[in-house]
Design an enzyme around this catalytic site. Structure first.
Site, PDB file in Angstrom:
ATOM      1  N   SER A 288       0.796  -1.112   0.191  1.00  0.00           N
ATOM      2  CA  SER A 288       0.011  -0.055  -0.039  1.00  0.00           C
ATOM      3  C   SER A 288       0.872   1.175   0.034  1.00  0.00           C
ATOM      4  O   SER A 288       0.487   2.155  -0.385  1.00  0.00           O
ATOM      5  CB  SER A 288      -0.845  -0.035   1.238  1.00  0.00           C
ATOM      6  OG  SER A 288      -0.301   0.113   2.353  1.00  0.00           O
ATOM      7  N   GLU A 289       2.016   1.153   0.447  1.00  0.00           N
ATOM      8  CA  GLU A 289       2.996   2.352   0.456  1.00  0.00           C
ATOM      9  C   GLU A 289       4.350   1.939   0.258  1.00  0.00           C
ATOM     10  O   GLU A 289       5.052   0.824   0.713  1.00  0.00           O
ATOM     11  CB  GLU A 289       2.890   3.066   2.104  1.00  0.00           C
ATOM     12  CG  GLU A 289       1.619   3.453   2.319  1.00  0.00           C
ATOM     13  CD  GLU A 289       1.479   3.725   3.760  1.00  0.00           C
ATOM     14  OE1 GLU A 289       2.530   3.480   4.602  1.00  0.00           O
ATOM     15  OE2 GLU A 289       0.293   3.733   4.292  1.00  0.00           O
ATOM     16  N   THR A 290       5.200   2.585  -0.721  1.00  0.00           N
ATOM     17  CA  THR A 290       6.507   2.297  -0.475  1.00  0.00           C
ATOM     18  C   THR A 290       7.154   4.049  -0.507  1.00  0.00           C
ATOM     19  O   THR A 290       6.861   4.892  -1.051  1.00  0.00           O
ATOM     20  CB  THR A 290       6.991   2.004  -1.921  1.00  0.00           C
ATOM     21  OG1 THR A 290       6.496   0.737  -2.225  1.00  0.00           O
ATOM     22  CG2 THR A 290       8.553   1.646  -2.095  1.00  0.00           C
TER      23      THR A 290
ATOM     24  N   HIS B 123      -1.701   8.559   4.552  1.00  0.00           N
ATOM     25  CA  HIS B 123      -1.798   7.245   5.011  1.00  0.00           C
ATOM     26  C   HIS B 123      -0.367   6.670   4.837  1.00  0.00           C
ATOM     27  O   HIS B 123      -0.252   5.410   4.668  1.00  0.00           O
ATOM     28  CB  HIS B 123      -2.728   6.431   4.077  1.00  0.00           C
ATOM     29  CG  HIS B 123      -3.291   5.335   4.670  1.00  0.00           C
ATOM     30  ND1 HIS B 123      -4.108   5.315   5.946  1.00  0.00           N
ATOM     31  CD2 HIS B 123      -3.260   3.898   4.720  1.00  0.00           C
ATOM     32  CE1 HIS B 123      -4.361   4.200   6.393  1.00  0.00           C
ATOM     33  NE2 HIS B 123      -3.892   3.218   5.573  1.00  0.00           N
TER      34      HIS B 123
ATOM     35  N   ALA C 284       4.896   3.313   6.047  1.00  0.00           N
ATOM     36  CA  ALA C 284       6.261   3.544   5.340  1.00  0.00           C
ATOM     37  C   ALA C 284       7.383   4.438   6.424  1.00  0.00           C
ATOM     38  O   ALA C 284       8.421   4.116   6.018  1.00  0.00           O
ATOM     39  CB  ALA C 284       6.103   4.294   4.083  1.00  0.00           C
TER      40      ALA C 284
END
Length: 299
Positions: free
Chosen positions: A49-51, A80, A84
């Site tokens: 969902s996140e990098t 959000h 990360a």
């Protein structure tokens, strides 16, 4: 690991010290030569969902510039990206040692404190923007309950429904029983529609085990995800909710257990001070994959 583009991508799970738990995120510690399209492509390749991408690094001053991408678009920190951020902070602390870090992000300057606990595991503490909370309106509540398939009588009357803010908005609903929280089978499209109409990032469902210990689940259909296993932004907003209700009479730390019912247990430590509108969220992170080459050039 090294991506198909030759860029070193680290994979960490945040808010857990167990690789089988927490919320996974990608971390690229040297993104100085990457343009926006390459960062977006890498985020899609990683699939989390996140990098997080470190685009500028000043290790001597412990200051780093970060950008965050989902597989579909760039996101700012307040949207959000706490997962990360925790992952990146721990990855950097492993390389340059624990201590305070400063992240320059599209949402502004984010101070992060990294430290080792008694077991030697590294954790990161983020400080939220000032939080606030208000009672949910009847129409908001009715629409959310209908989409969830919950009844008003299944809610804990001591923890009233609120819309809480800690950078973004979350609807907070407290179940009266652990079994109600465990049984989550909601209408994905209906809840996504309600959340888009009211501007909620997640619905933060909780059950109170003890005054300082809660279990949580976070449906995230607006992000294309049935459920988030660890949500730092929601935990910060929840801390503000507890302060607004007067349930924290002195500086205290609350444990939020999340992800258990989906098989990815996570633990978020939420520090609340009645005299401070900001909330501090602490979590561990652990590497999922060891990179195939020696550490990145940026650090």
């Amino acid at each position: 690991m090294t991506s198909g583009t030759g860029t070193d991508v680290l994979r960490y799970t945040a808010f857990s010290s167990d690789p089988a738990g927490g919320n996974p995120a990608g971390v690229v510690l040297d993104a100085s030569g990457l343009d926006e399209q390459r960062m977006l492509g890498l985020a899609a390749e990683v699939g989390y969902s996140e990098t997080a991408f470190v685009t500028e690094a000043d290790p001597a001053r412990r200051r780093f510039t970060l950008r965050y991408f989902s597989p579909l678009a760039e996101v700012d920190f307040c949207g959000h990206a706490t997962v990360a951020t925790v992952a990146t902070a721990v990855a950097l602390a492993e390389r340059i040692g624990p201590g305070e870090l400063v992240f320059d992000t599209p949402a502004g300057e984010i101070p992060v404190l990294t430290a080792a606990d008694g077991e030697g595991a590294l954790h990161a503490t983020l400080t939220s923007v000032p939080t606030r909370s208000r009672p949910a309106e009847d129409a908001e509540l009715d629409a959310a309950l209908a989409a969830l398939g919950w009844e008003r009588g299944e809610l804990d009357p001591a923890l009233p429904p609120h819309v809480a803010f800690g950078g973004v908005h979350h609807l907070v609903l407290a179940a009266a029983a652990r079994a109600r929280l465990a049984d989550l089978a909601y209408d994905f499209e209906a809840l996504a529609d309600v959340m888009r109409r009211h501007g909620w990032t997640t619905v933060h469902l909780v059950w109170r085990e003890a005054p300082d210990r809660f279990h949580a689940r976070d449906p995230f259909p607006v992000g294309g995800v049935v459920e988030d296993p660890a949500t730092g932004a929601a935990a910060a907003a929840f801390g503000g909710y507890l302060r607004e209700l007067g349930l924290v009479a002195e500086p205290a730390r609350v444990v939020v257990r999340q992800g258990e019912d989906m098989g990815r247990p996570s633990e978020l430590l939420v520090a609340v001070d009645p005299g401070d509108p900001r909330v501090r969220v602490t979590g561990r992170a652990v590497a999922l994959v060891t990179p195939s080459v020696t550490g990145p050039r940026a650090v």
